[in-house]
Design an enzyme around this catalytic site. Structure first.
Site, PDB file in Angstrom:
ATOM      1  N   LYS A   1      89.292 -71.391  31.298  1.00  0.00           N
ATOM      2  CA  LYS A   1      90.014 -70.112  31.292  1.00  0.00           C
ATOM      3  C   LYS A   1      91.511 -70.401  31.296  1.00  0.00           C
ATOM      4  CE  LYS A   1      88.978 -65.838  33.795  1.00  0.00           C
ATOM      5  NZ  LYS A   1      88.518 -65.331  35.104  1.00  0.00           N
TER       6      LYS A   1
HETATM    7  O1  G3P Z   1      88.168 -62.650  37.286  1.00  0.00           O
HETATM    8  C1  G3P Z   1      89.007 -61.765  36.594  1.00  0.00           C
HETATM    9  C2  G3P Z   1      88.900 -60.336  37.048  1.00  0.00           C
HETATM   10  O2  G3P Z   1      87.584 -59.879  36.935  1.00  0.00           O
HETATM   11  C3  G3P Z   1      89.539 -60.035  38.382  1.00  0.00           C
HETATM   12  O3  G3P Z   1      89.330 -58.729  38.754  1.00  0.00           O
HETATM   13  O4  G3P Z   1      89.111 -57.189  40.666  1.00  0.00           O
HETATM   14  O5  G3P Z   1      90.773 -59.057  40.788  1.00  0.00           O
HETATM   15  O6  G3P Z   1      91.148 -57.097  39.288  1.00  0.00           O
HETATM   16  P1  G3P Z   1      90.153 -57.982  39.935  1.00  0.00           P
END
Ligand code: G3P
Length: 219
Positions: free
Chosen positions: A85
């Site tokens: 990533k």
């Molecule tokens: O892993 C990437 C993403 O899904 C993170 O989400 O909940 O931290 O905005 P969030």
């Protein structure tokens, strides 16, 4: 639509994979999730890769091209199912292009606009991760971004898959599926919520109550 779990918690991922009837197609992690887990990134990614029969995203933390490339190669060497990533920056896209040409699967993350998603596809990304929840949080429409990216990718037959990230609730999952997104990555609690409906629970309770009155058994 493929369903990934967005977590670096081995026991949670393992429970969902075992109990999930083959519903879990992969895992995504990020530096915050690894930090929360308290584990070493290499060990944790190796553990997750052994549990899940599908791609496991592991994120680089360098921000310069050379550093990202080195980290990306080290992460890719952990297991065959690692997806590297990288952030959607100029250096991240350079790294995506370089790793993709070497056959490494790359997930370009932190995507917040269709223009960024266009560049990720042209850089050979295997996945692009638009963050719908974080856009909603600032009053934008996260799902509109998914629609725009899918339209654009379909117009040119890009092979890059749209991985809907920063999912906050089941509504995001259904909206992503209705648009034809390739993947959604879900926090464990959102995955579990997919099973639930209060009318299912209430209906089952009523059926069983009526059944008990018959004093019958099926076996
Ligand atoms: O892993 C990437 C993403 O899904 C993170 O989400 O909940 O931290 O905005 P969030």
């Amino acid at each position: 639509m493929k369903l990934f779990i967005d977590s670096a918690d081995v026991s949670e991922v393992s429970a969902l994979v075992k109990g999930g009837l083959g519903l879990i197609d992969g895992v995504t992690t990020n530096p915050s999730l690894i930090a929360q887990s308290g584990a070493s990134i290499r060990e944790r990614i190796a553990e997750l890769c052994a549990i899940v029969d599908g791609p496991v995203s592991a994120e680089v933390t360098a921000t310069d091209f050379e550093g990202m490339l080195k980290e990306g190669k080290a992460l890719a060497a952990i297991a065959e199912n690692v997806t590297v990533k990288v952030p959607l920056t100029e250096q991240g896209l350079r790294c995506c292009y370089a790793l993709s040409r070497e056959g490494v699967a790359v997930n370009v993350t932190l995507c917040f606009s269709p223009a960024q998603a266009l560049l990720a596809a042209k850089a050979g990304a295997c996945f692009v991760s638009p963050f719908v929840g974080r856009l909603d949080d600032i009053g934008h429409d996260g799902m509109l971004l998914i629609e725009e990216i899918l339209d654009m990718y379909r117009a040119y037959d890009f092979a890059t898959e749209v991985l809907v990230a920063s999912v906050r609730h089941t509504g995001h999952v259904v909206a992503a599926a209705r648009l034809g997104a390739h993947v959604a990555t879900l926090p464990p609690k959102v995955f579990r919520a997919l099973y639930k409906h209060p009318l299912t629970d209430r209906g089952l309770e009523a059926f069983l109550e009526d059944w008990r009155k018959t004093k019958q058994t099926i076996l």
